[in-house]
Design an enzyme around this catalytic site. Structure first.
Site, mmCIF file in Angstrom:
data_model
loop_
_atom_site.group_PDB
_atom_site.id
_atom_site.type_symbol
_atom_site.label_atom_id
_atom_site.label_comp_id
_atom_site.label_asym_id
_atom_site.label_seq_id
_atom_site.Cartn_x
_atom_site.Cartn_y
_atom_site.Cartn_z
ATOM 1 N N GLU A 28 -14.998 -4.446 -27.225
ATOM 2 C CA GLU A 28 -14.800 -2.566 -27.025
ATOM 3 C C GLU A 28 -13.930 -2.122 -28.200
ATOM 4 O OE1 GLU A 28 -13.113 -1.864 -22.831
ATOM 5 O OE2 GLU A 28 -13.181 0.151 -23.719
ATOM 6 N N GLU A 71 -15.865 7.278 -20.680
ATOM 7 C CA GLU A 71 -17.092 5.447 -21.032
ATOM 8 C C GLU A 71 -18.554 6.036 -20.964
ATOM 9 O OE1 GLU A 71 -15.452 2.916 -19.908
ATOM 10 O OE2 GLU A 71 -14.311 2.282 -18.315
HETATM 11 ZN ZN LIG Z 1 -11.819 0.127 -21.904
#
Ligand SMILES: [Zn+2]
Length: 498
Positions: free
Chosen positions: A342, A461
């Site tokens: 990520e 996100e």
């Molecule tokens: Zn994160």
């Protein structure tokens, strides 16, 4: 029937997408011409319906133009330019259109020849000339023709850019603009200050332009300086504020356009700022953001101020400070799945977003620009220190169930709730359409960085690294490019709608 519904949907979507920018965008107009002479005429026509008196300077004699603006202002006259040898065509037409009767020439015959005088007189105009042995004496002689004032502006006679931004203020106050050189205070200037009993001086430029010795000889001097001409102009705008309802902008390296711009800015009591040819400089962005300016008149054609500057001036994000926080970093990889870390996705998207928003005219501050780690508290502190207007934290999601997928935007209601929601609502749909992911919507959650940041703040996100569908999208460079563009558009539209 199905066709009709589709049509109506399309129309509804277009209205939703485009209405805000049409109504709330910055307004920008450009005053141009085929050359400097025509730019000056067209600028004058914008400010004066008729100009019985005009002040004329040589189109290649910038030093003469410096002192012209306060003098012209006192005469109620615009500053126009001519060729040295003969009257330029646009000027001749302009003088007729402005119904001019009197022309005051500033400068000697080297800048404006006797042939020009002859041509003016042939047009039944009365002509007078103010001159001097050099630029310093000319400026002093121009000041002699002005009403006495308690203060004067002093600049280096070879650094016209320094004088440009102060000219509208000096004009408004009745302060003459006097010149000196790098070696010291010029005698012509010293004598004028004494004879006119000037009590205060505003010195524009650093010690390379006006040295300490010259500075100390001036009556009650204050100095305005900066690392470059843009910082100087920004500093002037802050220290000596003018109206900001219509801001004039000209190219920092084209004195001819700047003289015309200063002339109209003085008449209208407005601020004059300088720009680079290709982009609005950071110092100028800051002033524009701080003063909430939204209407601009650019003086000069595309050869001096390129279209990109106009595009930036139109964008409501111009001058806004955006804090971008790529989540995680270094030892903290964040979510892991399908070969993705990520922290890397977040950084890639953040750097692309940084570049797009910077190109659009925003001022960007990043919590990190490489694979480093900050605590959540440090990220919040950095955003506060930057006095950011908005805070964007970029993340990617994870779930034990690889079937979970899609894009979502979070806000928190602790601070700036209303604007945080508005920002989230602008960004979320553009992320979804950029990526083609499932729309999980705008949600609220007390994530640390958006809970403790006091400015409008959102946490994105972008997708689930644990979802094979999302992961393949997040691996694509073009998808990340589109995503960054989509977020940037959402941010611009947020400022548009404000
Ligand atoms: Zn994160």
């Amino acid at each position: 029937m199905r066709f009709d519904i589709k049509c109506m949907l399309l129309i509804a979507i277009s209205i939703c997408l485009y209405t805000p920018s049409v109504f709330a965008q910055h307004t920008v107009s450009r005053i141009e011409g085929s050359n400097r002479y025509e730019v000056a005429v067209n600028t004058a026509k914008r400010g004066w319906q008729e100009a019985p008196a005009v002040v004329l300077v040589g189109g290649d004699a910038y030093a003469d133009a410096l002192s012209a603006v306060p003098y012209a202002y006192q005469q109620g006259a615009p500053v126009l330019l001519t060729n040295a040898g003969s009257l330029s065509g646009p000027l001749k037409t302009g003088l007729q259109q402005l119904k001019t009767k009197r022309v005051t020439i500033l400068g000697g015959t080297a800048s404006i020849s006797e042939n020009v005088v002859k041509q003016l007189k042939a047009m039944n105009l009365s002509v007078s000339r103010i001159q001097g042995k050099n630029r310093y004496e000319l400026a002093a002689n121009v000041a002699k023709h002005m009403k006495s004032a308690s203060a004067a502006v002093v600049v280096n006679g070879s650094a016209y850019a320094d004088a440009v931004a102060i000219a509208p203020y000096a004009a408004k106050q009745g302060y003459p603009i006097l010149l000196t050189d790098a070696k010291g205070l010029r005698e012509e200037t010293a004598n004028l200050l004494k004879n006119k009993a000037v009590k205060r001086t505003i010195v524009i430029g650093g010690e390379a332009s006006i040295n300490k010795m010259a500075f100390q000889k001036l009556p009650s001097p204050v100095r305005i300086s900066g690392a470059n001409r843009y910082e100087v102009a920004a500093q002037i705008a802050k220290t000596y504020p003018m109206m900001t309802s219509q801001t004039f902008i000209s190219y920092g390296y084209a004195y001819a356009d700047a003289a015309a711009a200063a002339s109209i800015a003085a008449k209208q009591g407005q601020t004059l700022l300088l720009t680079d040819a290709q982009t609005v400089p950071d110092a100028i962005r800051k002033v524009i953001g701080a003063k909430q300016k939204s209407a601009f008149s650019v003086v000069g054609g595309t050869s001096t101020v390129q279209t990109n500057v106009i595009t930036q001036l139109k964008n409501a994000v111009l001058g806004e400070t955006i804090f971008i926080d790529p989540g995680h970093g270094a030892q903290d990889a964040g979510a892991i799945g399908n070969g993705l870390l990520e922290k890397n996705i977040n950084l890639e998207v953040a750097l692309k977003l940084q570049s797009r928003l910077n190109q659009a005219g925003a001022l960007i501050v990043m919590s990190r620009t490489s694979d480093t780690f900050d605590s959540l508290q440090t990220r919040v502190n950095k955003g506060a220190q930057a006095s950011a207007d908005i805070f964007i934290s970029i993340h990617a999601n994870a779930n034990d169930n690889s079937g979970a997928n899609g894009t979502e935007t979070y806000y928190d209601t602790t601070y700036a709730a209303t604007n945080s929601i508005k920002l989230a609502q602008q960004v979320q749909p553009r992320m979804v359409s950029a990526l083609g992911t499932k729309d999980r919507g705008v949600k609220t959650a007390g994530f640390y960085v958006i809970k403790y940041s006091r400015m409008p703040s959102i946490l994105l996100e972008t997708g689930f690294v644990t979802s094979p569908i999302d992961a393949s999208i997040l691996k694509s460079t073009t998808a990340k490019d589109r995503l960054a563009s989509g977020i940037a558009t959402g941010v611009s539209n947020y400022f548009d709608a404000k």
